[in-house]
Design an enzyme around this catalytic site. Structure first.
Site, PDB file in Angstrom:
ATOM      1  CB  SER A   1      38.374  37.532  43.844  1.00  0.00           C
ATOM      2  OG  SER A   1      38.620  38.069  42.579  1.00  0.00           O
ATOM      3  CE  LYS A   2      31.563  39.562  42.356  1.00  0.00           C
ATOM      4  NZ  LYS A   2      31.010  40.893  42.544  1.00  0.00           N
ATOM      5  NE  ARG A   3      38.725  42.840  40.545  1.00  0.00           N
ATOM      6  CZ  ARG A   3      39.124  44.029  40.930  1.00  0.00           C
ATOM      7  NH1 ARG A   3      40.235  44.523  40.446  1.00  0.00           N
ATOM      8  NH2 ARG A   3      38.440  44.732  41.790  1.00  0.00           N
TER       9      ARG A   3
ATOM     10  N   GLY B   1      38.709  34.208  38.750  1.00  0.00           N
ATOM     11  CA  GLY B   1      38.030  33.187  37.950  1.00  0.00           C
ATOM     12  C   GLY B   1      37.346  32.120  38.798  1.00  0.00           C
TER      13      GLY B   1
END
Ligand code: GLU
Length: 475
Positions: free
Chosen positions: A246-248, A250
């Site tokens: 996920s983008k979250r 990183g």
């Protein structure tokens, strides 16, 4: 007619999981000679990231995932940007209210928070579903803020997923979810159903994290009297730490991977292998090849993990397939940084490095010894398999210097013939002569080409100079 859509939210840059979703949607559309739609889901203004929409377009373009309908292209069922469709959602929600499949809810945050806290209820308690028609009218007329909630019926809901099979869930596990927020905007859970129907999407492909929401979507399609699309949920994709990609978390975005030197075609090729098994053991494909062999039935349920080393391998294999002139153009800036000596033949350097790099820029360090001989340890002359060591190297280098000095033809064939002659005359194996030459010329344990090719690259003077240095070291 098969119609698929990739529906990214511009809340960050695409990562490998997003690209895989886009790719599988694209492939399912191509396989069925259908239409691939791009829809930008930009209704979450709080998480909107500046520049993310343009980056999505760029990534789609670079990876060759050409959409047939979407922003900037058009099509019969647009607009394809959710914020431009705002007016479409509320009427559908109101229809659901009229048919008793949804209801107005006026509960404020305080009441809802209280519900969850004191009574341990995670679900909305349907307080507003009991309100009388008059009461609702009165509140609406007074301008009281409201949301619209889906009324989940009693019973069980079963839906079919192409990858995960039939899934049944007890409706009591579902909450009366919000369809329209107090600002009049739809939630994602409502908008995706309205849009997929409006855009005539036949196959909805998305990550398996949506599996738990799908029963609610199925109930919405039914409540609206619409056909339910085919669902294709893709297996979970984890990062090296075992977390969901996920983008979250990183995880590397596609722009970052491109920046690191991964080729778009390698990223696409690698993404195809994440949860899909090719029919034979082959793993290297062009997008066009994927289009013809992709079979959704070969998508697996088991989670897959992003493995950067595998991506590097795929990248190296993709580099090998590049036409030499294409690799030359890509490698040239790096080769020039590494080899500055006058007369360097960059085409030759590109040719010898193409099959040996996993990312293009690595060609630089493969040939960095050409400009400058690195300092090296004489133990480098020891090679068990070649049956050589510093002592044999001393003998070989002495003979080589004597013979090479008198050579008129400085080319690989002549040099190699000379090496063979020296070996035969002195009861040495070819390797016992070639290894010391290679070491003396490069100072490195591995080189992108053989000893006599290096002689050619360096030229006669430099070769003899380095052979002398080598001889001095082992003497
Ligand atoms: N906008 C959603 C996302 O980016 C799309 C999910 C879907 O494909 O419906 O996760």
């Amino acid at each position: 007619m098969i119609r698929t859509r990739y529906a990214p939210s511009p809340t960050g840059f695409m990562h490998i999981g997003n690209l895989r979703t886009a790719l599988f949607e694209y492939l399912i559309a191509k396989k069925g000679r259908g239409v691939f739609v791009l829809r930008i889901e930009d209704t979450d203004s709080e998480r909107f990231v500046e520049g993310a929409t343009d980056a999505i377009f760029e990534t789609m373009e670079l990876t060759g995932l050409k959409f047939d309908e979407g922003p900037g292209i058009g099509g019969d069922y647009g607009p394809y940007v959710q914020s431009e469709r705002k007016a479409d959602y509320l009427p559908h929600a109101k229809n659901l209210v009229s048919s008793g499949k949804a209801y107005y809810c006026f509960c404020d945050k305080e009441r809802l928070d209280g519900l969850a806290d004191e009574r341990g209820l995670k679900k909305y308690d349907r307080f507003c579903q009991q309100l009388s028609a008059d009461e609702i009218e009165k509140r609406l007329a007074s301008g009281a803020p409201y949301v619209i909630r889906q009324l989940i019926p009693d019973g069980k809901t079963t839906f079919h997923d192409e990858v995960f099979g039939d899934i049944t869930i007890d409706n009591r596990e579902m909450e009366d979810q919000i369809l329209i927020k107090s600002d009049g905007m739809p939630t994602y859970n409502f908008a995706n159903v309205i849009d997929d129907h409006a855009m005539k999407i036949s196959h909805v492909v998305r990550g398996s994290e949506y599996l738990t929401s799908t029963p609610k979507y199925k109930l919405l399609y039914e409540a609206l009297g619409w056909d339910v699309p085919v669902f294709v949920h893709l297996p979970l994709l984890q990062n090296a730490a075992g977390q969901k990609i996920s983008k979250r978390n990183g995880d590397a975005s596609i722009p970052q991977l491109l920046e690191e030197g991964f080729l778009p075609q390698a990223i696409v090729n690698y993404a195809a292998l994440l949860g899909w098994s090719p029919p034979d053991n082959r793993e290297i494909f062009t997008l066009a090849e994927l289009e013809s062999i992709f079979e959704p039935k070969n998508i697996s349920k088991s989670p897959s993990a992003f493995d950067v080393n595998k991506l590097r391998w795929v990248n190296g294999e993709q580099i090998k397939t590049l036409p030499p002139e294409v690799f030359y153009e890509m490698a040239l800036p790096y080769l020039k940084q590494s080899v500055k000596k006058a007369g360097a033949d960059y085409a030759v350097l590109a040719k010898i490095t193409q099959s040996r790099v996993t990312v293009v820029k690595d060609c630089a360090e493969l040939v960095d010894f050409i400009d400058e001989l690195p300092d090296y340890d004489i133990e480098l002359y020891t090679h068990k398999k070649m049956k050589t060591n510093p002592e044999i190297a001393a003998q070989a280098l002495k003979l080589v210097i004597a013979e090479f000095a008198g050579l008129a033809d400085w080319n690989h064939d002549a040099l190699f013939a000379t090496v063979t002659k020296i070996a035969e005359a002195n009861e040495l194996k070819n390797g016992q002569v070639l290894w010391p030459i290679r070491t003396a010329l490069s100072g490195k344990p591995t080189t992108p080409c053989g000893a006599t090719e290096i002689c050619e690259l360096l030229g006669k003077d430099e070769t003899l100079k380095r052979l002398e240095i080598g001889l001095a070291k082992v003497s």
